[in-house]
Design an enzyme around this catalytic site. Structure first.
Site, PDB file in Angstrom:
ATOM      1  N   ALA A  22       0.832  -1.205   0.000  1.00 52.07           N
ATOM      2  CA  ALA A  22       0.000   0.000   0.000  1.00 52.07           C
ATOM      3  C   ALA A  22       0.867   1.255   0.000  1.00 52.07           C
ATOM      4  CB  ALA A  22      -0.894   0.006   1.234  1.00 52.07           C
ATOM      5  N   ASP A  51      -0.296   3.397  -4.873  1.00 50.97           N
ATOM      6  CA  ASP A  51      -1.518   3.779  -5.594  1.00 50.97           C
ATOM      7  C   ASP A  51      -2.617   4.030  -4.563  1.00 50.97           C
ATOM      8  OD1 ASP A  51      -3.472   4.287  -7.423  1.00 50.97           O
ATOM      9  OD2 ASP A  51      -3.597   2.241  -8.214  1.00 50.97           O
ATOM     10  N   ASN A 111       9.228   8.277   4.972  1.00 50.08           N
ATOM     11  CA  ASN A 111       8.059   9.071   4.568  1.00 50.08           C
ATOM     12  C   ASN A 111       7.255   9.490   5.782  1.00 50.08           C
ATOM     13  OD1 ASN A 111       5.025   8.059   4.508  1.00 50.08           O
ATOM     14  ND2 ASN A 111       6.312   6.219   4.406  1.00 50.08           N
ATOM     15  N   PHE A 129      -1.259  10.058   5.000  1.00 53.32           N
ATOM     16  CA  PHE A 129      -2.479   9.691   4.268  1.00 53.32           C
ATOM     17  C   PHE A 129      -3.038  10.798   3.378  1.00 53.32           C
ATOM     18  CE2 PHE A 129      -3.991   6.500   7.802  1.00 53.32           C
ATOM     19  CZ  PHE A 129      -3.080   5.560   7.365  1.00 53.32           C
ATOM     20  N   ASN A 189      -6.729  -1.167   1.103  1.00 53.89           N
ATOM     21  CA  ASN A 189      -6.201  -0.834   2.429  1.00 53.89           C
ATOM     22  C   ASN A 189      -6.897   0.435   2.921  1.00 53.89           C
ATOM     23  OD1 ASN A 189      -4.413   0.732   4.215  1.00 53.89           O
ATOM     24  ND2 ASN A 189      -2.873  -0.849   3.854  1.00 53.89           N
ATOM     25  N   SER A 211       0.166   3.018  10.538  1.00 51.64           N
ATOM     26  CA  SER A 211       0.897   4.160   9.986  1.00 51.64           C
ATOM     27  C   SER A 211       1.424   5.005  11.134  1.00 51.64           C
ATOM     28  CB  SER A 211      -0.008   5.027   9.106  1.00 51.64           C
ATOM     29  OG  SER A 211       0.683   6.238   8.833  1.00 51.64           O
ATOM     30  N   ASN A 242       2.353   8.032  10.838  1.00 52.83           N
ATOM     31  CA  ASN A 242       2.260   9.439  10.449  1.00 52.83           C
ATOM     32  C   ASN A 242       0.911  10.094  10.718  1.00 52.83           C
ATOM     33  OD1 ASN A 242       4.958   9.456   9.414  1.00 52.83           O
ATOM     34  ND2 ASN A 242       4.202   8.230   7.707  1.00 52.83           N
ATOM     35  N   THR A 243       0.000   9.370  11.338  1.00 50.09           N
ATOM     36  CA  THR A 243      -1.254   9.951  11.808  1.00 50.09           C
ATOM     37  C   THR A 243      -1.223   9.797  13.326  1.00 50.09           C
ATOM     38  OG1 THR A 243      -2.439   9.411   9.784  1.00 50.09           O
ATOM     39  CG2 THR A 243      -3.778   9.743  11.757  1.00 50.09           C
ATOM     40  N   LYS A 250      -2.935  -4.720   9.318  1.00 50.38           N
ATOM     41  CA  LYS A 250      -1.519  -4.421   9.042  1.00 50.38           C
ATOM     42  C   LYS A 250      -0.897  -3.785  10.268  1.00 50.38           C
ATOM     43  CE  LYS A 250       1.490  -2.070   5.704  1.00 50.38           C
ATOM     44  NZ  LYS A 250       1.541  -1.475   4.363  1.00 50.38           N
ATOM     45  N   ASN A 302       4.337  -2.500   8.488  1.00 49.20           N
ATOM     46  CA  ASN A 302       4.426  -1.132   7.976  1.00 49.20           C
ATOM     47  C   ASN A 302       5.874  -0.603   8.100  1.00 49.20           C
ATOM     48  OD1 ASN A 302       3.474   1.547   7.238  1.00 49.20           O
ATOM     49  ND2 ASN A 302       1.459   0.836   7.910  1.00 49.20           N
ATOM     50  N   TYR A 325       7.597  -2.095  -1.599  1.00 46.56           N
ATOM     51  CA  TYR A 325       7.376  -0.782  -2.176  1.00 46.56           C
ATOM     52  C   TYR A 325       8.720  -0.081  -2.404  1.00 46.56           C
ATOM     53  CZ  TYR A 325       5.545   4.051  -2.613  1.00 46.56           C
ATOM     54  OH  TYR A 325       5.255   5.324  -3.028  1.00 46.56           O
TER      55      TYR A 325
HETATM   56  C1  LIG Z   1       5.840   6.668   0.386  1.00 45.63           C
HETATM   57  C2  LIG Z   1       5.202   5.575   1.164  1.00 45.63           C
HETATM   58  C3  LIG Z   1       3.830   5.648   1.446  1.00 45.63           C
HETATM   59  C4  LIG Z   1       3.209   4.639   2.146  1.00 45.63           C
HETATM   60  N1  LIG Z   1       1.861   4.710   2.382  1.00 45.63           N
HETATM   61  C5  LIG Z   1       1.229   3.686   3.010  1.00 45.63           C
HETATM   62  C6  LIG Z   1      -0.180   3.704   3.190  1.00 45.63           C
HETATM   63  O1  LIG Z   1      -0.885   4.616   2.768  1.00 45.63           O
HETATM   64  N2  LIG Z   1      -0.747   2.659   3.849  1.00 45.63           N
HETATM   65  C7  LIG Z   1      -0.018   1.598   4.306  1.00 45.63           C
HETATM   66  O2  LIG Z   1      -0.587   0.662   4.876  1.00 45.63           O
HETATM   67  N3  LIG Z   1       1.326   1.555   4.144  1.00 45.63           N
HETATM   68  C8  LIG Z   1       1.950   2.561   3.502  1.00 45.63           C
HETATM   69  N4  LIG Z   1       3.309   2.510   3.321  1.00 45.63           N
HETATM   70  C9  LIG Z   1       4.078   1.368   3.866  1.00 45.63           C
HETATM   71  C10 LIG Z   1       4.331   0.286   2.829  1.00 45.63           C
HETATM   72  O3  LIG Z   1       3.125  -0.262   2.376  1.00 45.63           O
HETATM   73  C11 LIG Z   1       5.205  -0.842   3.425  1.00 45.63           C
HETATM   74  O4  LIG Z   1       4.496  -1.434   4.483  1.00 45.63           O
HETATM   75  C12 LIG Z   1       6.547  -0.346   3.948  1.00 45.63           C
HETATM   76  O5  LIG Z   1       7.069   0.657   3.120  1.00 45.63           O
HETATM   77  C13 LIG Z   1       7.581  -1.473   4.061  1.00 45.63           C
HETATM   78  O6  LIG Z   1       7.826  -2.074   2.804  1.00 45.63           O
HETATM   79  P1  LIG Z   1       9.106  -1.649   1.891  1.00 45.63           P
HETATM   80  O7  LIG Z   1      10.315  -1.692   2.767  1.00 45.63           O
HETATM   81  O8  LIG Z   1       9.140  -2.657   0.794  1.00 45.63           O
HETATM   82  O9  LIG Z   1       8.820  -0.295   1.395  1.00 45.63           O
HETATM   83  C14 LIG Z   1       3.965   3.526   2.604  1.00 45.63           C
HETATM   84  C15 LIG Z   1       5.334   3.452   2.341  1.00 45.63           C
HETATM   85  C16 LIG Z   1       5.954   4.461   1.621  1.00 45.63           C
HETATM   86  C17 LIG Z   1       7.438   4.357   1.357  1.00 45.63           C
END
Ligand SMILES: Cc1cc2nc3c(=O)[nH]c(=O)nc-3n(C[C@H](O)[C@H](O)[C@H](O)COP(=O)(O)O)c2cc1C
Length: 347
Positions: A61, A64, A110, A114, A138, A172, A174-175, A208, A237, A309
Site C-alpha cells: 500500500a 496507488d 516518509n 495519508f 487498504n 501508519s 504518520n497519523t 496491518k 508497515n 514498495y
Molecule cells: C511513500 C510511502 C507511502 C506509504 N503509504 C502507506 C499507506 O498509505 N498505507 C499503508 O498501509 N502503508 C503505507 N506505506 C508502507 C508500505 O506499504 C510498506 O508497508 C513499507 O514501506 C515497508 O515495505 P518496503 O520496505 O518494501 O517499502 C507507505 C510506504 C511508503 C514508502
C-alpha cells in the site's frame, strides 16, 4: 537493471522523490511502462483464501493510494496489488517535503500522513474497472476524525464489494495516535465493528501492524486475530526506529523508515507473529524486500504472500521479474516444488 529503466532512472533519481512518484503514476496511466506478459514459473503459484495467485509478490500500500492504476500495476507482473490507504474524506496529508530517499542505505523515509482523494474517488474507480487479478484495498482514518473506528467501518463497508481482500491499516506512524488502535481492547472493538459492517459481503479481512510491535504487543494482536477468526496479518508497515548503521544525510527526518534497513527487523517480527499464529491464517510479509532472497526469507519465516514498495523506488519495474526469478531458483535449489511447501520452513 533493464536498459530502458536505467535510462529513465537517470532522470527520475534527480527529481524530488514525490515528483518522481507522480511521474511514475502518470506513466502507468498512459500505458508508457511495458507490461510483462511472460507466464510465471509454476512453482510460484500460491493458494490463499480459496484463490490461486500466479505468484506471491505484491505491491504494498501507499503507491496507488487512490486506485488510479491497479490494472497497470498487475500488468507489471505483481501477483497482487494493494491500493490505499483510503480515508473516508479527502485530505492533504502533511506539508511537503514528506518523502525522502536514503540512497546510501537503499532506504526511504516518509511522513505522508495519508494524503488522498477520499473514499468516493477510490470507490468509483474500483467500481468501473473489470474485475481481474488480485487487488486488495487498504483503509485508514482521517487525521481529524473523532471516531477513528467509524472511519474504518465506513471505508470497509463501501469498498468490500470491489476488494479481493481488505486491510485495516492500524500501523501508519504518520497519523498521530493511530498506532494506539493496535492495543488489545481497541483492536478487538475495531475489527469486530468492521467484521459486522462487511458481513453482508464477506471478503478476507486482514490487519496491518507495525514492525515496532514488541513480543507483548504480538501476544495481544495475535490473540485478538485468532479470537475473531481474522483472515490474516500483514507484518508490516514502516518503522519508527533508526538503525545505527544508517549513513544517509536524511536519516533523522521524522517519519517511517522503509527499504533495505527494515529487512531484518520486519522478518524477525514476522517470524515471531507466525509462531503465535501457528498456521491458523495466512501472513503477508512486507518490509525491505529488494531481492529474491529477502522474499524467500519471509516465506520461510511464515509468509504466504510478500509485498514491497521502497525497492521499486531504486530499481523500478524490472525488479519484479528479477525477484520472481530469484525466488523460483531458491525454491528449486532447496527442493520445494511450490511456495506453499516453503511457507514457515524456518519455524
Ligand atoms: C511513500 C510511502 C507511502 C506509504 N503509504 C502507506 C499507506 O498509505 N498505507 C499503508 O498501509 N502503508 C503505507 N506505506 C508502507 C508500505 O506499504 C510498506 O508497508 C513499507 O514501506 C515497508 O515495505 P518496503 O520496505 O518494501 O517499502 C507507505 C510506504 C511508503 C514508502
Amino acid at each position: 537493471m533493464a536498459a530502458w529503466y536505467a535510462f529513465a532512472d537517470l532522470f527520475l533519481s534527480r527529481l524530488d522523490a514525490e515528483a518522481a512518484h507522480g511521474l511514475a503514476l502518470r506513466a502507468l496511466k498512459t500505458g508508457l511502462l511495458p507490461a510483462d506478459r511472460r507466464a510465471d514459473p509454476p512453482s510460484l503459484a500460491v493458494k490463499v483464501w480459496g484463490r490461486t495467485l500466479p505468484n506471491p509478490v505484491g505491491l504494498a500500500a501507499g503507491f496507488d493510494k487512490n486506485a488510479e492504476v491497479p490494472d497497470a500495476l498487475l500488468d507489471l507482473g505483481f501477483g497482487l496489488v494493494e491500493i490505499g490507504s483510503v480515508t473516508p474524506r479527502p485530505q492533504e496529508g502533511n506539508p511537503r517535503p514528506r518523502l525522502f530517499r536514503l540512497p546510501e542505505d537503499r532506504g526511504v523515509i516518509n511522513r505522508m500522513g495519508f494524503p488522498g482523494q477520499g473514499l468516493e474517488a477510490a470507490r468509483s474507480r474500483l467500481a468501473t474497472r473489470p474485475r481481474r487479478g488480485f487487488v486488495g484495498v487498504n483503509v485508514g482514518a482521517n487525521k481529524d476524525s473523532t471516531d477513528r473506528a467509524a472511519d474504518y467501518v465506513a471505508c470497509s463497508a463501501a469498498l468490500a464489494p470491489y476488494a479481493d481482500y481488505l486491510v485495516c491499516n492500524v500501523s501508519s506512524p504518520n497519523t498521530p495516535g493511530l498506532r494506539n488502535l493496535q492495543g488489545r481492547a481497541q483492536l478487538s472493538d475495531l475489527l469486530k465493528r468492521v467484521q459486522d459492517a462487511i458481513a453482508a459481503k464477506p471478503v478476507p479481512l486482514v490487519v496491518k501492524i507495525a514492525p515496532d510491535a514488541t513480543e507483548d504487543d504480538l501476544d495481544d494482536i495475535v490473540a485478538v486475530c485468532r479470537d475473531l477468526r481474522m483472515d490474516g496479518i500483514i507484518v508490516g508497515n514502516t518503522t519508527l526506529s533508526r538503525p545505527a548503521s544508517l549513513r544517509a544525510a536524511r536519516r533523522e527526518e521524522a517519519g517511517g523508515l522503509s527499504g533495505a534497513p527494515l529487512t531484518t527487523l520486519s522478518t524477525d517480527v514476522l517470524r515471531s507473529a507466525a509462531k503465535r499464529v501457528a498456521g491458523q491464517f495466512p501472513l503477508i510479509g512486507c518490509g525491505g524486500i529488494g531481492r529474491g532472497a529477502d522474499a524467500y526469507a519471509k516465506i520461510r519465516a511464515g509468509a504466504s504472500l510478500v509485498q514491497l514498495y521502497s525497492a521499486m523506488v531504486y530499481e523500478g519495474p524490472p525488479l519484479i521479474r528479477r525477484i520472481k526469478d530469484e525466488l523460483a531458483a531458491l525454491l528449486a535449489r532447496d527442493g520445494f516444488a511450490s511456495v506453499g511447501e516453503a511457507v514457515g520452513a524456518d519455524l
